[in-house]
Design a protein around this motif. Structure first.
Motif, PDB file in Angstrom:
ATOM      1  N   ARG A 113       0.851  -1.301   0.042  1.00 20.12           N
ATOM      2  CA  ARG A 113       0.019  -0.082   0.087  1.00 20.12           C
ATOM      3  C   ARG A 113       0.921   1.248   0.179  1.00 20.12           C
ATOM      4  NH1 ARG A 113      -4.695   1.793   4.305  1.00 20.12           N
ATOM      5  NH2 ARG A 113      -4.311   4.186   4.179  1.00 20.12           N
ATOM      6  N   ASP A 158     -15.029   1.668  -2.305  1.00 26.39           N
ATOM      7  CA  ASP A 158     -15.185   0.395  -2.179  1.00 26.39           C
ATOM      8  C   ASP A 158     -14.185  -0.508  -3.154  1.00 26.39           C
ATOM      9  OD1 ASP A 158     -17.339   0.617  -0.202  1.00 26.39           O
ATOM     10  OD2 ASP A 158     -18.848   0.894  -1.774  1.00 26.39           O
ATOM     11  N   SER A 159     -13.422   0.304  -3.908  1.00 26.41           N
ATOM     12  CA  SER A 159     -12.191  -0.135  -4.750  1.00 26.41           C
ATOM     13  C   SER A 159     -11.516  -1.029  -4.114  1.00 26.41           C
ATOM     14  CB  SER A 159     -11.912   0.750  -5.640  1.00 26.41           C
ATOM     15  OG  SER A 159     -10.772   0.285  -6.375  1.00 26.41           O
ATOM     16  N   ARG A 160     -10.891  -2.090  -4.666  1.00 24.57           N
ATOM     17  CA  ARG A 160      -9.963  -2.977  -4.208  1.00 24.57           C
ATOM     18  C   ARG A 160      -8.592  -2.435  -4.552  1.00 24.57           C
ATOM     19  NH1 ARG A 160     -11.527  -8.881  -4.485  1.00 24.57           N
ATOM     20  NH2 ARG A 160      -9.350  -9.274  -3.172  1.00 24.57           N
ATOM     21  N   ARG A 161      -8.644  -1.319  -5.314  1.00 26.34           N
ATOM     22  CA  ARG A 161      -7.361  -1.059  -6.148  1.00 26.34           C
ATOM     23  C   ARG A 161      -6.913   0.261  -5.811  1.00 26.34           C
ATOM     24  NH1 ARG A 161      -5.542  -3.525 -10.986  1.00 26.34           N
ATOM     25  NH2 ARG A 161      -6.712  -5.369 -11.283  1.00 26.34           N
ATOM     26  N   LYS A 205      -3.373   0.364  -3.584  1.00 24.29           N
ATOM     27  CA  LYS A 205      -3.737  -0.739  -2.767  1.00 24.29           C
ATOM     28  C   LYS A 205      -2.745  -1.778  -3.679  1.00 24.29           C
ATOM     29  CE  LYS A 205      -8.201   0.487  -0.803  1.00 24.29           C
ATOM     30  NZ  LYS A 205      -9.471   0.139  -0.784  1.00 24.29           N
ATOM     31  N   ASN A 207      -3.480  -4.698  -5.293  1.00 20.93           N
ATOM     32  CA  ASN A 207      -3.734  -5.006  -6.920  1.00 20.93           C
ATOM     33  C   ASN A 207      -3.392  -3.906  -7.877  1.00 20.93           C
ATOM     34  OD1 ASN A 207      -4.887  -7.298  -5.833  1.00 20.93           O
ATOM     35  ND2 ASN A 207      -6.988  -6.722  -5.793  1.00 20.93           N
TER      36      ASN A 207
END
Length: 340
Positions: A113, A158-161, A205, A207
């Motif tokens: 991160r 809510d993004s995982r990126r 993040k 990903n």
């Protein structure tokens, strides 16, 4: 890469079955505090044949750990990490062997991160809050609209990126002072300086870092942090949502004409996205965007006068707020050595 004689931990969390068998055990992170209130947590990831730590996981804010606050700070990621490793090893009384620290200096480690933060100067805290209010009703990314908690606006939450977070840095600093958080006493002129600042925080993040090949720390040698920040800021859309008074004029200009009914539903507070087939919604949205209306965002209240704000794209095109001229060379700014 980090050497420590034995295991770095603050104990373990153990899962035991009802029959008394241990299912698994997780090493707890050890918290290491710097000169001020900022902390870095770490734990052992890998040991050598003698049971000594050779690989550790570190988490925290290096700038806050090294200088006691995060109003501003260096964006020299590699040298900040190197300075953090040296400081942590000093506190733990575990000097790093040359071959281990050489790997750190080379950037031979992975990142899960990275936060890139920028400050933008507005006239006052009131203008910052007005700007945030406008953002909460008229901004979005390609996939998500804004999420607001108090005066903080999140985009792509809510993004995982990757995500963005916007808030009043002056208000946050005042709240922390009231709660007596931190031990570094900031001078009055620095408190006044931060009071008119809009803080924008971009979080990349795991990903996304892997997608950019920036999970490998050594690749940051070729990266300008502000250019990367600006690249993601350009993905934020901001439109001035203003109800149209003359529907007949809009009907003459719109193609397809049916988009007028979608506009009316939107202006009345309905979520048009849930009421139309997907293709129809996007066709009507494209038509209305040409007139400054984005039906994918909430419509403004007809009875509520919105504060004026500079368009987001204009603000982000400005240079970051400059430091007060007297700050460099003082305890308020930690400037890492060129170790890497």
């Amino acid at each position: 890469p980090f050497f420590y004689p034995g295991i770095i931990s603050d104990g373990e969390v153990v899962s035991v079955t009802r029959d008394g068998e241990v299912e698994y055990a997780v090493i707890k992170r050890l918290s290491v505090r710097g000169s001020y209130d900022g902390a870095i947590t770490l734990r052992t990831v890998e040991v050598d044949a003698d049971g000594n730590t050779i690989l550790a996981e570190l988490s925290g804010n290096p700038v806050k750990f090294l200088q006691g606050h995060n109003l501003f700070g260096s964006d020299d990621l590699l040298n900040l990490v190197a300075e953090t490793v040296l400081r942590v090893s000093e506190i733990l009384e575990a000097p790093q062997p040359d071959h281990v620290f050489k790997m750190v200096r080379m950037g031979d480690y992975t990142l899960s991160r990275v936060d890139i933060n920028r400050m933008f100067a507005l006239g006052s805290r009131a203008e910052v809050l007005a700007y945030l209010y406008t953002m909460s009703t008229s901004t979005r990314t390609r996939s998500q609209g804004p999420v607001t908690k108090g005066h903080t606006v999140y985009l792509n939450k809510d993004s995982r990126r990757w995500t963005f977070k916007f808030y009043s840095k002056g208000q946050e600093a005042a709240l922390k002072r009231n709660r007596k958080q931190g031990t570094l006493d900031l001078p009055e002129n620095l408190k006044e300086w931060v009071d008119s600042m809009l803080r924008a925080e971009l979080t990349l993040k795991s990903n996304e870092l892997r997608e950019l090949s920036l999970h490998a720390a050594f690749n940051w040698r070729a990266v300008e942090a502000f250019d990367l920040f600006a690249h993601y800021a350009e993905r934020i859309e901001m439109s001035a949502q203003k109800p149209i008074s003359d529907l007949s004029e809009l009907m003459q200009k719109l193609n397809p004409k049916a988009a007028v009914s979608s506009y009316q539903l939107w202006a009345d507070g309905h979520d048009v996205r849930q009421m139309l087939p997907k293709n129809t919604f996007y066709r009507h949205r494209r038509a209305l965007l040409e007139h400054g209306i984005d039906i994918s965002m909430p419509a403004p209240s007809r009875d509520e006068k919105q504060p004026e704000a500079v368009p987001l794209c204009k603000t982000l095109e400005l240079k970051p707020a400059t430091l007060p001229h007297w700050v460099p060379g003082t305890e308020y700014l930690f400037e890492p050595r060129k170790l890497c």
